[in-house]
Design a protein around this motif. Structure first.
Motif, short mmCIF file in Angstrom:
data_model
loop_
_atom_site.label_atom_id
_atom_site.label_comp_id
_atom_site.label_asym_id
_atom_site.label_seq_id
_atom_site.Cartn_x
_atom_site.Cartn_y
_atom_site.Cartn_z
N GLY A 219 0.78 -1.22 0.00
CA GLY A 219 0.00 0.00 0.00
C GLY A 219 0.81 1.27 0.00
O GLY A 219 0.27 2.35 -0.17
N SER A 220 2.13 1.17 0.19
CA SER A 220 2.98 2.36 0.17
C SER A 220 3.82 2.36 -1.10
O SER A 220 3.70 1.47 -1.93
N MET A 368 -2.62 -19.25 -3.43
CA MET A 368 -2.67 -17.80 -3.55
C MET A 368 -2.56 -17.34 -4.99
O MET A 368 -2.96 -16.24 -5.34
N THR A 369 -1.98 -18.19 -5.87
CA THR A 369 -1.87 -17.79 -7.28
C THR A 369 -3.22 -17.72 -7.97
O THR A 369 -3.35 -17.10 -9.02
N GLU A 370 -4.24 -18.38 -7.40
CA GLU A 370 -5.56 -18.39 -8.01
C GLU A 370 -6.58 -17.60 -7.20
O GLU A 370 -7.74 -17.51 -7.58
N MET A 371 -6.17 -17.03 -6.07
CA MET A 371 -7.09 -16.25 -5.25
C MET A 371 -7.24 -14.84 -5.79
O MET A 371 -6.24 -14.23 -6.19
N ALA A 372 -8.43 -14.33 -5.78
CA ALA A 372 -8.67 -12.92 -6.11
C ALA A 372 -8.67 -12.13 -4.82
O ALA A 372 -9.66 -11.51 -4.44
N MET A 373 -7.56 -12.16 -4.11
CA MET A 373 -7.50 -11.52 -2.80
C MET A 373 -7.45 -10.00 -2.95
O MET A 373 -6.66 -9.49 -3.74
N PRO A 374 -8.29 -9.28 -2.22
CA PRO A 374 -8.19 -7.82 -2.29
C PRO A 374 -6.88 -7.35 -1.69
O PRO A 374 -6.44 -7.85 -0.65
N LEU A 375 -6.23 -6.42 -2.35
CA LEU A 375 -4.95 -5.89 -1.91
C LEU A 375 -5.04 -4.38 -1.75
O LEU A 375 -5.86 -3.73 -2.41
N PRO A 376 -4.22 -3.80 -0.88
CA PRO A 376 -4.17 -2.34 -0.82
C PRO A 376 -3.75 -1.77 -2.17
O PRO A 376 -3.09 -2.43 -2.98
N ASP A 377 -4.15 -0.54 -2.42
CA ASP A 377 -3.71 0.12 -3.65
C ASP A 377 -2.20 0.12 -3.73
O ASP A 377 -1.49 0.22 -2.72
N ASN A 378 -1.68 0.03 -4.94
CA ASN A 378 -0.24 0.06 -5.22
C ASN A 378 0.52 -1.03 -4.46
O ASN A 378 1.52 -0.82 -3.81
N THR A 379 0.00 -2.26 -4.58
CA THR A 379 0.64 -3.42 -3.96
C THR A 379 0.77 -4.52 -5.01
O THR A 379 -0.19 -4.83 -5.73
N ALA A 380 1.96 -5.11 -5.11
CA ALA A 380 2.19 -6.21 -6.04
C ALA A 380 1.75 -7.51 -5.40
O ALA A 380 2.06 -7.77 -4.24
N PRO A 381 1.02 -8.37 -6.13
CA PRO A 381 0.66 -9.68 -5.58
C PRO A 381 1.91 -10.49 -5.25
O PRO A 381 2.96 -10.33 -5.87
N MET A 382 1.79 -11.38 -4.24
CA MET A 382 2.95 -12.17 -3.82
C MET A 382 3.45 -13.06 -4.95
O MET A 382 4.65 -13.16 -5.19
N MET A 383 2.53 -13.74 -5.64
CA MET A 383 2.88 -14.60 -6.76
C MET A 383 1.94 -14.29 -7.91
O MET A 383 0.73 -14.24 -7.71
N ALA A 384 2.48 -14.05 -9.08
CA ALA A 384 1.64 -13.61 -10.19
C ALA A 384 2.20 -14.15 -11.50
O ALA A 384 3.18 -14.88 -11.52
N GLY A 385 1.59 -13.73 -12.58
CA GLY A 385 2.01 -14.17 -13.90
C GLY A 385 1.31 -15.45 -14.31
O GLY A 385 1.10 -16.35 -13.49
N ARG A 386 0.96 -15.53 -15.58
CA ARG A 386 0.29 -16.72 -16.10
C ARG A 386 1.04 -17.22 -17.32
O ARG A 386 1.63 -16.46 -18.07
N GLY A 387 0.98 -18.54 -17.50
CA GLY A 387 1.54 -19.18 -18.67
C GLY A 387 0.47 -19.93 -19.42
O GLY A 387 -0.71 -19.89 -19.04
N PRO A 388 0.85 -20.65 -20.46
CA PRO A 388 -0.16 -21.36 -21.24
C PRO A 388 -0.85 -22.48 -20.48
O PRO A 388 -1.90 -22.96 -20.91
#
Length: 467
Positions: A219-220, A368-388
């Motif tokens: 959030g910061s 957590m890679t499949e959760m739509a967890m609400p995050l504070p503004d301007n926060t990067a998800p812990m694990m992200a990115g998708r492949g085929p």
């Protein structure tokens, strides 16, 4: 190149304090333009418009600083200033850097070039620039208080020397460096050989990137500069996956990776699908007799490693730091381990009070890679990115080497996902599974003794040794 050009002239030049004993008044009549990069994408290599020819590098999610020739001298202009760096889509950090970016632009020269660097300070405190690994006059080494006075806010200093040896180097402040480097002030320097070098082979693709670490609370936007070990964002060129661009090459290309480390810990860099040779450090090229095939090499603090390989295996190959916490984003160190704990009843009771409550960590963190967890503004998800094949579950120091047989020479555009030949992808086995072999009664341990192993623990002194 997505740039805005700023000219420091008139009153700006008159007010600048420029110091360099060998610079003539004619040379200082006007500063070279300060080119500023605002985009976070990987820029095409800068083909040398003037000076000696060379094959340029590609700075991952970065760019090369243009120069002007002035009486046979190659002149650059660096501007130390606050910047806003997009570390990943939707996540921006308030950093310090050079010419609009953190890290600053890569500086490319040729062995034997006479180089003059104008450095303008737009920070609120003194700064300097140390040319890490260079052979140069002591007064140009950039250590404030020792080899020069610090550059005051609003002033411009000049550094001038000859690029005496080919190799890969870095630049960073030696003034309040705990703060300034923690805020992102660093950059790459490449000195190309002027002639065919016996220890530096030509390559078709030449990539460079710096390793960096930040502690930015969710959030910061501003790093906590007092952090010594517990960083929560690990990046390459101040980008975190999935914000790091892929490294695109043509099958059969000779490829070079130049990796510099200005973080607070070491990083074992691992490449899938290929072996490489460590062909150089910031001390110079590695003797051929000392090279050996590797798939992982450790890059310690303050070091550079040059890795050469032939991209002969087509596919999308992972390239990453092998410290598992360094391929995650915004990770807190105080999260308890809940693996194997059934807290469904507790979750229902909490859910009655907090409707958006989610169970985390009961089966590991992959959910957590499949959760739509609400995050504070301007926060990067812990694990992200998708492949085929679904979520990658990666972050931080991670990218993909994309090797394609049909990639045109010199083309760095992303070719998309790799198309696997039929029968070459791991698949689910649907046959019957035999029972595993287990010890017989004679081989089994006596009742009540299973797992009894004498264990003596000696706890070392000195506290936590870090990552």
């Amino acid at each position: 190149m997505n740039t805005r050009r700023q000219f420091l002239g008139g009153a700006g030049v008159a007010a600048a304090a420029v110091t360099a004993g060998s610079v003539s008044r004619a040379a200082l009549a006007a500063l070279p333009e300060a080119v500023v990069q605002t985009g976070a994408g990987t820029q095409p290599p800068l083909l040398p418009p003037t000076g000696r020819p060379y094959r340029p590098v590609v700075t991952l999610n970065g760019w090369t600083l243009p120069w002007r020739m002035n009486g046979g001298v190659k002149e650059f202009h660096l501007v130390a200033e606050p910047v806003v760096r997009e570390m990943a889509p939707g996540f921006r950090a308030h950093l310090w850097g050079y010419n609009g970016q953190s890290p600053g632009p890569t500086i490319e020269v040729v062995e034997g070039d006479h180089v003059r660097l104008f450095v303008t300070n737009r920070l609120g405190e003194l700064t300097s620039v140390h040319w890490h690994g260079q052979r140069l006059p002591n007064g140009m080494d950039g250590v404030s208080g020792l080899t020069q006075p610090g550059i005051p806010p609003g002033k411009t200093f000049v550094y001038e020397f000859v690029a005496r040896r080919a190799g890969t180097f870095m630049y960073h402040p030696h003034a309040d460096e705990m703060v300034q480097m923690a805020m992102g002030m660093m950059g790459f320097w490449v000195t190309h050989p002027k002639d065919r070098h016996p220890l530096i082979d030509p390559v078709e693709r030449d990539f460079c990137f710096l390793l960096n670490a930040f502690d930015i609370e969710p959030g910061s936007a501003t790093p906590r500069v007092m952090t010594m070990l517990d960083f929560n964002l690990w990046g390459w060129n101040s980008r975190i996956f999935p914000g790091i661009d892929p490294l695109v090459v043509r099958q059969g290309d000779r490829v070079r990776l130049r990796v510099g480390n200005l973080t607070m810990t070491n990083h074992p860099i691992h490449l899938h699908g290929h072996e490489f040779l460590v062909t150089g450090t910031d001390g110079g090229p590695t003797p051929r007799a000392a090279r050996q095939p590797e798939v992982t090499t450790d890059v310690a603090v303050g070091q550079m490693r040059q890795l050469d390989f032939v991209a002969d295996e087509p596919g999308d190959w992972a390239l990453h730091c092998h410290k598992s916490h360094h391929t995650m984003n915004a990770m807190g160190h105080g999260v308890p381990t809940m693996i194997g704990v059934d807290h469904s009843g507790l979750a229902r009771r909490i859910g009655a009070l907090v409707p958006d409550y989610m169970v985390m960590g009961e089966r590991g963190m992959k959910d957590m890679t499949e959760m739509a967890m609400p995050l504070p503004d301007n926060t990067a998800p812990m694990m992200a990115g998708r492949g085929p094949f679904g979520p990658l579950g990666m972050g931080g120091m991670f990218s993909v080497l994309k090797v394609r047989p049909d990639q045109p020479p010199g083309d760095y555009r992303d070719p998309g996902d790799y198309r696997h030949p039929p029968g070459s992808v791991a698949y689910e086995f649907t046959g019957s599974l035999p029972e595993p072999l287990r010890p017989t009664a004679a081989e089994a341990p006596a009742p009540g003794t299973a797992g009894q192993v004498e264990l003596r623990v000696r706890k070392p002194g000195g506290g936590h040794a870090g990552h």
